[in-house]
Design a protein around this motif. Sequence first.
Motif, mmCIF file in Angstrom:
data_model
loop_
_atom_site.group_PDB
_atom_site.id
_atom_site.type_symbol
_atom_site.label_atom_id
_atom_site.label_comp_id
_atom_site.label_asym_id
_atom_site.label_seq_id
_atom_site.Cartn_x
_atom_site.Cartn_y
_atom_site.Cartn_z
ATOM 1 N N GLY A 153 8.505 -1.896 -3.540
ATOM 2 C CA GLY A 153 7.538 -1.097 -4.291
ATOM 3 C C GLY A 153 6.294 -0.747 -3.493
ATOM 4 O O GLY A 153 5.457 0.027 -3.948
ATOM 5 N N PHE A 154 6.161 -1.272 -2.301
ATOM 6 C CA PHE A 154 4.980 -1.035 -1.483
ATOM 7 C C PHE A 154 5.342 -0.292 -0.212
ATOM 8 O O PHE A 154 6.472 -0.348 0.253
ATOM 9 C CB PHE A 154 4.304 -2.364 -1.118
ATOM 10 N N SER A 155 4.367 0.396 0.337
ATOM 11 C CA SER A 155 4.543 1.097 1.608
ATOM 12 C C SER A 155 3.755 0.366 2.672
ATOM 13 O O SER A 155 2.706 0.817 3.106
ATOM 14 C CB SER A 155 4.033 2.538 1.493
ATOM 15 N N PHE A 156 4.237 -0.788 3.080
ATOM 16 C CA PHE A 156 3.538 -1.557 4.096
ATOM 17 C C PHE A 156 3.705 -0.885 5.451
ATOM 18 O O PHE A 156 4.816 -0.585 5.871
ATOM 19 C CB PHE A 156 4.066 -2.994 4.160
ATOM 20 N N ILE A 157 2.613 -0.658 6.135
ATOM 21 C CA ILE A 157 2.645 -0.039 7.453
ATOM 22 C C ILE A 157 3.209 -1.013 8.479
ATOM 23 O O ILE A 157 3.956 -0.632 9.368
ATOM 24 C CB ILE A 157 1.239 0.454 7.841
ATOM 25 N N VAL A 158 2.858 -2.255 8.332
ATOM 26 C CA VAL A 158 3.312 -3.284 9.268
ATOM 27 C C VAL A 158 4.526 -3.997 8.669
ATOM 28 O O VAL A 158 4.431 -4.556 7.576
ATOM 29 C CB VAL A 158 2.175 -4.294 9.542
ATOM 30 N N PRO A 159 5.679 -3.978 9.342
ATOM 31 C CA PRO A 159 6.888 -4.625 8.800
ATOM 32 C C PRO A 159 6.699 -6.117 8.536
ATOM 33 O O PRO A 159 7.366 -6.681 7.677
ATOM 34 C CB PRO A 159 7.941 -4.404 9.887
ATOM 35 N N PHE A 160 5.781 -6.739 9.260
ATOM 36 C CA PHE A 160 5.500 -8.161 9.055
ATOM 37 C C PHE A 160 5.154 -8.452 7.595
ATOM 38 O O PHE A 160 5.514 -9.489 7.060
ATOM 39 C CB PHE A 160 4.355 -8.584 9.982
ATOM 40 N N PHE A 161 4.450 -7.519 6.948
ATOM 41 C CA PHE A 161 4.060 -7.724 5.556
ATOM 42 C C PHE A 161 5.274 -7.770 4.638
ATOM 43 O O PHE A 161 5.324 -8.558 3.698
ATOM 44 C CB PHE A 161 3.107 -6.625 5.092
ATOM 45 N N ASN A 162 6.255 -6.916 4.897
ATOM 46 C CA ASN A 162 7.467 -6.913 4.075
ATOM 47 C C ASN A 162 8.210 -8.236 4.179
ATOM 48 O O ASN A 162 8.786 -8.717 3.215
ATOM 49 C CB ASN A 162 8.405 -5.781 4.509
ATOM 50 N N GLU A 163 8.209 -8.803 5.367
ATOM 51 C CA GLU A 163 8.955 -10.037 5.606
ATOM 52 C C GLU A 163 8.230 -11.273 5.075
ATOM 53 O O GLU A 163 8.846 -12.319 4.919
ATOM 54 C CB GLU A 163 9.207 -10.190 7.106
ATOM 55 N N ASN A 164 6.947 -11.170 4.834
ATOM 56 C CA ASN A 164 6.152 -12.331 4.406
ATOM 57 C C ASN A 164 5.364 -12.029 3.140
ATOM 58 O O ASN A 164 4.187 -12.385 3.022
ATOM 59 C CB ASN A 164 5.201 -12.747 5.535
ATOM 60 N N LEU A 165 6.011 -11.393 2.181
ATOM 61 C CA LEU A 165 5.323 -10.980 0.960
ATOM 62 C C LEU A 165 4.760 -12.169 0.182
ATOM 63 O O LEU A 165 3.657 -12.111 -0.332
ATOM 64 C CB LEU A 165 6.262 -10.165 0.076
ATOM 65 N N TYR A 166 5.517 -13.254 0.107
ATOM 66 C CA TYR A 166 5.040 -14.419 -0.644
ATOM 67 C C TYR A 166 3.785 -15.016 -0.017
ATOM 68 O O TYR A 166 2.871 -15.432 -0.727
ATOM 69 C CB TYR A 166 6.132 -15.469 -0.773
ATOM 70 N N LEU A 167 3.727 -15.029 1.303
ATOM 71 C CA LEU A 167 2.514 -15.522 1.966
ATOM 72 C C LEU A 167 1.336 -14.595 1.689
ATOM 73 O O LEU A 167 0.200 -15.050 1.522
ATOM 74 C CB LEU A 167 2.746 -15.658 3.469
ATOM 75 N N MET A 168 1.602 -13.314 1.624
ATOM 76 C CA MET A 168 0.530 -12.369 1.291
ATOM 77 C C MET A 168 0.038 -12.583 -0.137
ATOM 78 O O MET A 168 -1.149 -12.403 -0.420
ATOM 79 C CB MET A 168 1.021 -10.942 1.482
ATOM 80 N N MET A 169 0.927 -12.955 -1.031
ATOM 81 C CA MET A 169 0.526 -13.219 -2.417
ATOM 82 C C MET A 169 -0.360 -14.460 -2.496
ATOM 83 O O MET A 169 -1.287 -14.512 -3.303
ATOM 84 C CB MET A 169 1.764 -13.337 -3.308
ATOM 85 N N VAL A 170 -0.090 -15.445 -1.658
ATOM 86 C CA VAL A 170 -0.958 -16.625 -1.589
ATOM 87 C C VAL A 170 -2.335 -16.224 -1.063
ATOM 88 O O VAL A 170 -3.371 -16.618 -1.602
ATOM 89 C CB VAL A 170 -0.331 -17.725 -0.702
ATOM 90 N N MET A 171 -2.345 -15.409 0.001
ATOM 91 C CA MET A 171 -3.630 -14.943 0.540
ATOM 92 C C MET A 171 -4.380 -14.098 -0.474
ATOM 93 O O MET A 171 -5.613 -14.125 -0.526
ATOM 94 C CB MET A 171 -3.404 -14.159 1.832
ATOM 95 N N SER A 172 -3.667 -13.370 -1.296
ATOM 96 C CA SER A 172 -4.290 -12.589 -2.360
ATOM 97 C C SER A 172 -5.033 -13.493 -3.331
ATOM 98 O O SER A 172 -6.131 -13.174 -3.784
ATOM 99 C CB SER A 172 -3.226 -11.774 -3.093
ATOM 100 N N GLY A 173 -4.436 -14.633 -3.641
ATOM 101 C CA GLY A 173 -5.104 -15.592 -4.521
ATOM 102 C C GLY A 173 -6.375 -16.149 -3.904
ATOM 103 O O GLY A 173 -7.399 -16.301 -4.584
ATOM 104 N N ILE A 174 -6.341 -16.427 -2.613
ATOM 105 C CA ILE A 174 -7.532 -16.935 -1.928
ATOM 106 C C ILE A 174 -8.625 -15.869 -1.930
ATOM 107 O O ILE A 174 -9.789 -16.147 -2.245
ATOM 108 C CB ILE A 174 -7.176 -17.366 -0.484
#
Length: 139
Positions: A46-67
């Motif tokens: 559902g997202f247009s991540f420019i960096v493929p790293f974000f697609n592969e680590n979505l759950y880690l990004m969700m944790v960072m979103s909480g912080i």
Amino acid sequence: MSIEFRQLRWAAWLQLVQGALMEGLPFIGLGVLIAFNVDATIVAHGFSFIVPFFNENLYLMMVMSGIFGALRIVGSVGLLKNRMWGFALSAINCVVTLVLMIFMLPAGIADGLLSGAALLLLLIARYGKTPISTRSLSS
């Protein structure tokens, strides 16, 4: 109520809503996704991540979103209590969000609008009609 205080209050509420809804909800949703064993690559479509790293680590990004959401909420509370540390934290959060919003499309558009508006309100509240220098630009 002074104009400056009103602007700070609006900036605080914008930051509070952004921290709770745009950054807090993905963090809360992470628990649901993990509980139901949902693959992160399915959610990333559902997202247009420019960096493929974000697609592969979505759950880690969700944790960072909480912080980041928690920091934004703490800054908002500091603003509502009229504390300079709240102003500084909120301004830093806004600037960082404006820099990173391009990497988080489509949500980055709403992030940019909320953070840009809050930063503008913070700067107007802090500096108002204070001149840049004592000289006039027309002279």
